[in-house]
Structures are given as structure tokens and as C-alpha cells.
Design a protein around this motif. Structure first.
Motif, PDB file in Angstrom:
ATOM      1  N   ASN A  98      12.964  49.337  45.336  1.00  0.00           N
ATOM      2  CA  ASN A  98      13.652  48.228  45.994  1.00  0.00           C
ATOM      3  C   ASN A  98      14.911  47.881  45.200  1.00  0.00           C
ATOM      4  OD1 ASN A  98      11.801  47.341  48.245  1.00  0.00           O
ATOM      5  ND2 ASN A  98      10.376  47.184  46.527  1.00  0.00           N
ATOM      6  N   VAL A  99      16.065  48.125  45.803  1.00  0.00           N
ATOM      7  CA  VAL A  99      17.347  47.822  45.163  1.00  0.00           C
ATOM      8  C   VAL A  99      18.246  47.134  46.178  1.00  0.00           C
ATOM      9  CG1 VAL A  99      19.372  48.735  43.984  1.00  0.00           C
ATOM     10  CG2 VAL A  99      17.157  49.842  43.662  1.00  0.00           C
ATOM     11  N   GLU A 100      18.927  46.077  45.736  1.00  0.00           N
ATOM     12  CA  GLU A 100      19.875  45.361  46.583  1.00  0.00           C
ATOM     13  C   GLU A 100      21.201  45.224  45.840  1.00  0.00           C
ATOM     14  OE1 GLU A 100      16.466  42.574  48.692  1.00  0.00           O
ATOM     15  OE2 GLU A 100      17.258  42.114  46.708  1.00  0.00           O
ATOM     16  N   TYR A 101      22.271  45.410  46.558  1.00  0.00           N
ATOM     17  CA  TYR A 101      23.626  45.327  46.012  1.00  0.00           C
ATOM     18  C   TYR A 101      24.256  44.046  46.540  1.00  0.00           C
ATOM     19  CZ  TYR A 101      28.595  46.819  45.469  1.00  0.00           C
ATOM     20  OH  TYR A 101      29.929  46.905  45.165  1.00  0.00           O
ATOM     21  N   LEU A 102      24.726  43.198  45.611  1.00  0.00           N
ATOM     22  CA  LEU A 102      25.301  41.912  45.975  1.00  0.00           C
ATOM     23  C   LEU A 102      26.598  41.672  45.214  1.00  0.00           C
ATOM     24  CD1 LEU A 102      22.014  41.446  44.997  1.00  0.00           C
ATOM     25  CD2 LEU A 102      22.370  39.461  46.449  1.00  0.00           C
ATOM     26  N   ILE A 103      27.345  40.684  45.674  1.00  0.00           N
ATOM     27  CA  ILE A 103      28.487  40.162  44.923  1.00  0.00           C
ATOM     28  C   ILE A 103      28.424  38.643  44.959  1.00  0.00           C
ATOM     29  CG2 ILE A 103      30.032  42.122  45.282  1.00  0.00           C
ATOM     30  CD1 ILE A 103      31.380  40.487  47.541  1.00  0.00           C
ATOM     31  N   VAL A 104      29.005  38.021  43.940  1.00  0.00           N
ATOM     32  CA  VAL A 104      29.137  36.569  43.923  1.00  0.00           C
ATOM     33  C   VAL A 104      30.287  36.181  44.847  1.00  0.00           C
ATOM     34  CG1 VAL A 104      29.577  34.546  42.477  1.00  0.00           C
ATOM     35  CG2 VAL A 104      28.268  36.470  41.564  1.00  0.00           C
ATOM     36  N   ASP A 105      30.122  35.089  45.554  1.00  0.00           N
ATOM     37  CA  ASP A 105      31.181  34.599  46.441  1.00  0.00           C
ATOM     38  C   ASP A 105      32.229  33.869  45.601  1.00  0.00           C
ATOM     39  OD1 ASP A 105      32.748  33.751  48.510  1.00  0.00           O
ATOM     40  OD2 ASP A 105      31.302  32.329  49.331  1.00  0.00           O
TER      41      ASP A 105
ATOM     42  N   SER B 253      35.932  48.649  51.259  1.00  0.00           N
ATOM     43  CA  SER B 253      36.435  49.896  50.675  1.00  0.00           C
ATOM     44  C   SER B 253      36.981  49.706  49.264  1.00  0.00           C
ATOM     45  CB  SER B 253      37.525  50.488  51.569  1.00  0.00           C
ATOM     46  OG  SER B 253      38.615  49.581  51.698  1.00  0.00           O
ATOM     47  N   GLN B 254      37.207  48.441  48.859  1.00  0.00           N
ATOM     48  CA  GLN B 254      37.758  48.154  47.535  1.00  0.00           C
ATOM     49  C   GLN B 254      36.693  47.730  46.527  1.00  0.00           C
ATOM     50  OE1 GLN B 254      40.441  45.075  48.948  1.00  0.00           O
ATOM     51  NE2 GLN B 254      42.215  46.452  48.761  1.00  0.00           N
ATOM     52  N   LEU B 255      35.468  47.532  46.995  1.00  0.00           N
ATOM     53  CA  LEU B 255      34.384  47.073  46.128  1.00  0.00           C
ATOM     54  C   LEU B 255      33.795  48.240  45.329  1.00  0.00           C
ATOM     55  CD1 LEU B 255      32.668  44.652  48.649  1.00  0.00           C
ATOM     56  CD2 LEU B 255      33.793  43.993  46.501  1.00  0.00           C
TER      57      LEU B 255
ATOM     58  N   ALA C 226      36.354  34.657  43.601  1.00  0.00           N
ATOM     59  CA  ALA C 226      37.497  35.548  43.405  1.00  0.00           C
ATOM     60  C   ALA C 226      37.385  36.248  42.044  1.00  0.00           C
ATOM     61  CB  ALA C 226      38.789  34.748  43.492  1.00  0.00           C
ATOM     62  N   PRO C 227      37.893  37.479  41.921  1.00  0.00           N
ATOM     63  CA  PRO C 227      38.623  38.203  42.964  1.00  0.00           C
ATOM     64  C   PRO C 227      37.729  39.034  43.889  1.00  0.00           C
ATOM     65  CG  PRO C 227      38.697  39.450  40.947  1.00  0.00           C
ATOM     66  CD  PRO C 227      37.943  38.183  40.625  1.00  0.00           C
ATOM     67  N   THR C 228      36.438  39.186  43.513  1.00  0.00           N
ATOM     68  CA  THR C 228      35.593  40.147  44.229  1.00  0.00           C
ATOM     69  C   THR C 228      35.396  39.783  45.691  1.00  0.00           C
ATOM     70  OG1 THR C 228      34.441  40.576  42.142  1.00  0.00           O
ATOM     71  CG2 THR C 228      33.396  41.384  44.140  1.00  0.00           C
ATOM     72  N   ASN C 229      35.226  38.492  45.994  1.00  0.00           N
ATOM     73  CA  ASN C 229      34.954  38.105  47.384  1.00  0.00           C
ATOM     74  C   ASN C 229      36.162  38.284  48.298  1.00  0.00           C
ATOM     75  OD1 ASN C 229      36.461  35.990  46.348  1.00  0.00           O
ATOM     76  ND2 ASN C 229      35.252  34.389  47.343  1.00  0.00           N
TER      77      ASN C 229
ATOM     78  N   ALA D 196      33.905  51.002  39.495  1.00  0.00           N
ATOM     79  CA  ALA D 196      34.885  50.065  40.049  1.00  0.00           C
ATOM     80  C   ALA D 196      36.079  50.790  40.657  1.00  0.00           C
ATOM     81  CB  ALA D 196      35.364  49.115  38.963  1.00  0.00           C
ATOM     82  N   LYS D 197      36.681  50.143  41.637  1.00  0.00           N
ATOM     83  CA  LYS D 197      37.923  50.625  42.227  1.00  0.00           C
ATOM     84  C   LYS D 197      39.100  49.734  41.840  1.00  0.00           C
ATOM     85  CE  LYS D 197      35.275  52.584  46.017  1.00  0.00           C
ATOM     86  NZ  LYS D 197      34.941  52.516  47.460  1.00  0.00           N
ATOM     87  N   ARG D 198      38.758  48.574  41.261  1.00  0.00           N
ATOM     88  CA  ARG D 198      39.739  47.629  40.732  1.00  0.00           C
ATOM     89  C   ARG D 198      38.970  46.525  40.012  1.00  0.00           C
ATOM     90  NH1 ARG D 198      43.183  46.275  45.525  1.00  0.00           N
ATOM     91  NH2 ARG D 198      42.821  48.488  45.892  1.00  0.00           N
TER      92      ARG D 198
END
Length: 248
Positions: A74-81, A91-93, A83-86, A146-148
Motif C-alpha cells: 500500500n503506497v500513496e503519493y501526496l503533496i502538501v497544498d 507533468s512538473q511534479l 507553494a511552490p508544489t501546489n 524532481a523536475k524542479r
């Protein structure tokens, strides 16, 4: 330190199919830029939240975890809401790839951006991708690239209980850095298992592709084959901890 334990809930992830789950934090460092140097979660069914921050494109962070036959992956990929990630397009994540014990690559394709609020840290997150399937026995690895400038969160496992992981290094009571095609285990590397728990030593050996066997446990000696294997360690255990290691 050879292991870390977590006693405070750091992240509650609300799943669409069930109640909130508590995840214990692992913060990946710049030194965790290859699988061979990455920390190893002793039990990948336990809930962990793995955090990775990237300062530039092509930065990488890796983590490993152990699963047994009959376990679920069980794996989940998330980001914090935040900046700058949100602000980034899918395609940039960061790209996230899971490698199974048999070497199969599983790319976590971004197919959602589902929001939820995590009350413990009072933060908003987005789910980007989720994988749940029967596991292979052995050591899994995950690499995020990372892409940026950005960040990522990887939620591994679901069981809410105390979690532990192995640090990797060359000092005593850390798991040795994984070497490619290690045909001869040095005495120094083998002795890093001394003082580890039985579970830690077995997982560390598996992460290094060492053959692992128990020669003596709590005073009881076991019958062993007489062949000499330069990629095998034989351990003695007392009260759950490794007291002696021999190669061969």
C-alpha cells in the motif's frame, strides 16, 4: 543511530474507503539520493509518512521497506497544498517509481488531485496516486525524482502501531550501504549487525542480498551445513539481539 521509533502521530490520512490512518514521519535527507544509502523501514505494512524536499531538477530521494509473503503493498503519493508544489502541473511534479524485490518497476501515475484536511498538523494535502496490491516477499524501494523545486509525501502501509527503521552507514549498529555484486562480505560489514534486533539484522541482510542464517539462539545451537559461502552470514542471538556474526 541504527533505528528510529516514533510515538507521536504526525499525519492522519483520510482514505475514501475508510477512516483516518495515522502515519509516522520519516524525513529523507540529501544523502538519501540513492537506493543503496536509503533508510529501510522494517515493516512496510506499518503506517509511515515519508517526506522528500527537492531544491532543483533531477534531485532524487529514496526509501526502502520490507514486506513478507501474504502482505499487502500500500503506497500513496501526496503533496502538501502549499507553494511552490501546489502550483505545479502534474507533468512538473516529481516522478515516483516503486521497484519490487524481483526488480519490476511500478510507476505511480498521477491520476487524481483529491484534497483532504489533516487535523493533527492542520495542513491541506492532495492525493495524486495510490497503489494497493498483493506484495512480493523481500525489500521494496521507492525513488522520487524532481523536475524542479518541489516536495512530495509518500504514505506507506496502513497499520497504526509503533514504526521503526534502519539508518544506513558504516558505523557500528547501522546497516551497511548496499554494494553491487558483493561476492565477499567483509568482517567489518558483517559485524555491523551486532547489537541489532533479530528483525533488524534479517532485514538488513536482505537489503544487502546476504544469505542469512541463525547458528545459535538463546543457548540452543542449530545444525548447519558445512559448506563455506562468502556471501552468507551466520548469527548468534541472545534475548532477541545479535551477539556474534561470522561470514561463511
Amino acid at each position: 543511530m541504527r533505528r528510529n521509533s516514533f510515538f507521536l502521530i504526525a499525519l492522519a490520512l483520510t482514505l475514501s474507503a475508510g477512516p483516518a490512518l495515522a502515519h509516522y514521519p520519516v524525513n529523507l535527507k540529501a544523502s538519501h539520493n540513492t537506493v543503496s544509502k536509503s533508510p529501510i523501514l522494517l515493516d512496510g505494512t506499518i503506517s509511515f509518512a515519508v517526506y522528500a524536499d527537492f531544491s532543483k531538477a533531477k534531485d532524487q530521494r529514496s526509501v526502502r521497506f520490507a514486506l513478507k509473503e501474504g502482505d499487502e503493498l500500500n503506497v500513496e503519493y501526496l503533496i502538501v497544498d502549499a507553494a511552490p508544489t501546489n502550483k505545479l502541473k502534474s507533468s512538473q511534479l516529481p516522478g515516483v517509481t516503486i521497484t519490487t524485490p524481483s526488480g519490476k518497476k511500478i510507476v505511480m501515475k498521477i491520476n487524481e488531485r483529491s484534497p483532504f484536511y489533516e487535523p493533527y498538523g492542520k495542513k491541506n494535502y492532495f492525493f495524486l496516486s495510490r497503489i494497493s496490491q498483493s506484495a512480493e516477499a523481500g525489500i521494496y524501494s521507492i525513488t522520487a525524482t524532481a523536475k524542479r523545486k518541489s516536495s512530495a509525501v509518500l504514505a506507506i502501509g496502513r497499520t497504526e502501531t509503533r514504526g521503526e527503521y534502519l539508518e544506513v552507514g558504516s558505523s557500528a549498529r547501522t546497516c551497511p550501504i548496499t554494494l553491487k555484486n558483493e561476492d565477499l562480505i567483509s568482517e567489518g560489514r558483517a559485524n555491523q549487525l551486532i547489537s541489532m534486533s533479530e528483525v533488524e539484522a534479517e532485514v538488513c541482510a536482505a537489503a544487502n542480498s546476504w544469505i542469512y542464517r541463525i547458528g545459535k539462539k538463546d543457548g540452543e545451537e542449530f545444525m548447519l551445513t558445512k559448506d563455506y559461502r562468502t556471501n552468507r552470514v551466520t548469527v548468534s542471538i541472545e534475548s532477541g539481539f545479535i551477539t556474534k556474526v561470522s561470514v561463511g
